[in-house]
Design a protein around this motif. Sequence first.
Motif, short mmCIF file in Angstrom:
data_model
loop_
_atom_site.label_atom_id
_atom_site.label_comp_id
_atom_site.label_asym_id
_atom_site.label_seq_id
_atom_site.Cartn_x
_atom_site.Cartn_y
_atom_site.Cartn_z
N UNK A 75 5.55 -20.51 -11.94
CA UNK A 75 4.70 -19.53 -11.26
C UNK A 75 3.22 -19.78 -11.58
N UNK A 76 2.91 -20.09 -12.82
CA UNK A 76 1.52 -20.28 -13.24
C UNK A 76 0.95 -21.63 -12.80
N UNK A 77 1.81 -22.57 -12.43
CA UNK A 77 1.34 -23.88 -12.01
C UNK A 77 0.90 -24.78 -13.14
N UNK A 78 1.48 -24.61 -14.33
CA UNK A 78 1.07 -25.40 -15.49
C UNK A 78 2.17 -26.32 -16.02
N UNK A 79 3.39 -26.14 -15.57
CA UNK A 79 4.51 -26.94 -16.08
C UNK A 79 4.56 -28.33 -15.45
N UNK A 80 4.06 -28.46 -14.23
CA UNK A 80 4.11 -29.72 -13.49
C UNK A 80 2.72 -30.15 -13.06
N UNK A 81 2.61 -31.43 -12.78
CA UNK A 81 1.43 -31.98 -12.12
C UNK A 81 1.77 -32.05 -10.64
N UNK A 82 0.94 -31.46 -9.81
CA UNK A 82 1.16 -31.41 -8.37
C UNK A 82 0.29 -32.47 -7.69
N UNK A 83 0.93 -33.42 -7.03
CA UNK A 83 0.21 -34.49 -6.35
C UNK A 83 0.38 -34.32 -4.84
N UNK A 98 -2.23 -35.90 14.44
CA UNK A 98 -0.99 -35.38 13.86
C UNK A 98 -0.98 -35.69 12.37
N UNK A 99 -0.84 -34.66 11.54
CA UNK A 99 -0.89 -34.84 10.09
C UNK A 99 0.28 -34.12 9.43
N UNK A 100 0.74 -34.70 8.35
CA UNK A 100 1.79 -34.12 7.53
C UNK A 100 1.30 -34.10 6.09
N UNK A 101 1.54 -32.99 5.40
CA UNK A 101 1.13 -32.85 4.01
C UNK A 101 2.38 -32.78 3.14
N UNK A 139 -0.59 -43.02 5.13
CA UNK A 139 -1.20 -42.23 4.06
C UNK A 139 -2.72 -42.27 4.15
N UNK A 140 -3.33 -41.10 4.09
CA UNK A 140 -4.80 -40.98 4.09
C UNK A 140 -5.25 -40.93 2.64
N UNK A 141 -5.64 -42.07 2.09
CA UNK A 141 -5.96 -42.16 0.67
C UNK A 141 -7.27 -41.47 0.32
N UNK A 142 -8.18 -41.31 1.26
CA UNK A 142 -9.48 -40.68 0.98
C UNK A 142 -9.39 -39.15 0.98
N UNK A 143 -8.35 -38.59 1.56
CA UNK A 143 -8.26 -37.15 1.73
C UNK A 143 -8.27 -36.37 0.42
N UNK A 144 -7.62 -36.87 -0.62
CA UNK A 144 -7.52 -36.13 -1.89
C UNK A 144 -8.88 -35.89 -2.53
N UNK A 184 -1.21 -26.43 -7.60
CA UNK A 184 -0.08 -26.19 -6.72
C UNK A 184 -0.49 -25.67 -5.34
N UNK A 185 -1.79 -25.54 -5.07
CA UNK A 185 -2.25 -25.12 -3.74
C UNK A 185 -3.29 -26.10 -3.20
N UNK A 186 -3.40 -26.11 -1.88
CA UNK A 186 -4.42 -26.91 -1.21
C UNK A 186 -4.87 -26.15 0.04
N UNK A 187 -6.17 -26.13 0.24
CA UNK A 187 -6.73 -25.46 1.42
C UNK A 187 -6.86 -26.48 2.54
N UNK A 188 -6.39 -26.11 3.73
CA UNK A 188 -6.44 -26.98 4.89
C UNK A 188 -7.26 -26.27 5.97
#
Length: 110
Positions: A57-65, A99-102, A74-79, A87-91
């Motif tokens: 829930x806190x987003x600290x147990x995992x690394x989110x890629x 056409x994009x997939x995240x 893959x859009x390598x510059x997007x990150x 654990x969140x990303x604003x789009x």
Amino acid sequence: MTISYGGKTYTDSIAISDKTDPVYCVIESTGGDKFTNKQINTTLKCRVFNGNGEEDVAGTKYIYTWEKYVNGSKDTAWRETGRVKGKTVEIDRDDVNAKATFSCTITKTT
């Protein structure tokens, strides 16, 4: 497994299932999952679950890629946009011009 008892040998197999390790992820969007005509404003959130419910829930147990794919590539510059926050990303409309997939991959922290 083989057991000897009373001079006889018995053989059997056993399956052990560890229900604490398997996890699955769900990506939720605050604005739905299909956008058209540059009308895009959403936050994607990767939620991690195990057999007991949400695990991180806190987003600290995992690394989110987070990754973005445009027309399958893959859009390598997007990150580097600065919108990825654990654990969140604003789009928004600047993130999608075709056409994009995240996707999000999780790995355990050390």
